[in-house]
Write a protein that holds these residues in place. Sequence first.
Motif, PDB file in Angstrom:
ATOM      1  N   TYR A  12       0.801  -1.218   0.000  1.00 29.78           N
ATOM      2  CA  TYR A  12       0.000   0.000   0.000  1.00 29.78           C
ATOM      3  C   TYR A  12       0.839   1.276   0.000  1.00 29.78           C
ATOM      4  N   SER A  35       3.182   4.019  -1.438  1.00 29.83           N
ATOM      5  CA  SER A  35       3.406   4.466  -2.816  1.00 29.83           C
ATOM      6  C   SER A  35       4.853   4.302  -3.270  1.00 29.83           C
ATOM      7  N   GLN A  62       3.693  10.921   8.317  1.00 29.27           N
ATOM      8  CA  GLN A  62       3.173  11.001   6.948  1.00 29.27           C
ATOM      9  C   GLN A  62       1.781  10.390   6.855  1.00 29.27           C
ATOM     10  N   LEU A  63       1.601   9.235   7.508  1.00 29.09           N
ATOM     11  CA  LEU A  63       0.314   8.540   7.458  1.00 29.09           C
ATOM     12  C   LEU A  63      -0.784   9.309   8.189  1.00 29.09           C
ATOM     13  N   GLU A 114      -1.668  12.186   7.692  1.00 23.96           N
ATOM     14  CA  GLU A 114      -2.405  12.998   6.727  1.00 23.96           C
ATOM     15  C   GLU A 114      -3.631  12.258   6.194  1.00 23.96           C
ATOM     16  N   SER A 115      -3.495  10.964   5.992  1.00 22.88           N
ATOM     17  CA  SER A 115      -4.602  10.183   5.437  1.00 22.88           C
ATOM     18  C   SER A 115      -5.356   9.380   6.485  1.00 22.88           C
ATOM     19  N   LEU A 116      -4.710   9.096   7.612  1.00 24.55           N
ATOM     20  CA  LEU A 116      -5.340   8.321   8.694  1.00 24.55           C
ATOM     21  C   LEU A 116      -5.144   9.044  10.023  1.00 24.55           C
ATOM     22  N   PRO A 117      -5.735  10.231  10.171  1.00 29.40           N
ATOM     23  CA  PRO A 117      -5.509  11.038  11.384  1.00 29.40           C
ATOM     24  C   PRO A 117      -6.052  10.416  12.659  1.00 29.40           C
TER      25      PRO A 117
END
Length: 289
Positions: A113, A115, A175-176, A178-181
Amino acid sequence: MDKTAIKNFAIWARNKLKNEIKVRAGFMGITESGIATPLPASTSDIQYFDVASSEPVKLQGREIEMRRRVVSKLEQHAKESGYQTAYDSLIENMASEWFNRLIAIRYMEVNDYFSDGLRMLSSVQAGKQDPDIVSRPFDSDLEFTDAEKIQINDWMDHNKADNLFRFLLLKRCNQLAESLPGLFEVAGDASEFFLRLGFVEKDGFVYKLVHDIDEEDWKDQVQIIGWMYQYYNSEFKDQTFYELKKTKSKVKKEQIAPVTQLFTPDWIVRYMVENSLGRIWLDGHPDKI
């Protein structure tokens, strides 16, 4: 799916993480017996704490602010439920947060998963010890400052792989966020201070996570996260019910989630949907039967 291996790991992991987090909390002067006051030699920039070792532990920079926030929340909770309950909740919550983050990362890396295609906890190359991102940090999609690049090269030149791993792990978590707060936190969150993971030691969390559970069980098996969560809380749930029965008391607020949230296997979900929403749809579309 080897549920026995998953259960054994999850139960072991909870106790392992709690013990390690207790040690880290102790370095902040936070123990079961209370919250320590910084030693007299402390300043606004550096704080020292006596942790019964040969030398005091030193906190500086953002670590001081992290501690301040943790202590503030702990003291507020202690006013409501007592210090022991507040302390136990702190340790339990921090352990649970890191458990959930790390198993999510393991699931994401096995199923490709990320990138940049680089694994965080392991390697696609069989038998390789260093995680792929530790071997090739500059091939990742993580962003580094010039100072961080210098530090990374220094760690690599001096074979300090665990230091590099911990740094990259926090970078990935930030970093994660941002998408999985709801699962991960931005840089500077106090939870960063509560765990210092390595990947080499065979009795360590990361090593056992990677080696104790067959990689195939992670592939296209999102159910594994549900089973992990349920098994992680199994000892706590059993102990809570035992105490409730023994003392004839009621469940406390902080006990509700782990004793009531149970994983529902996919076949049960399908049965419920097919015999509720599915039945309603069929009743409204008799020509589709």
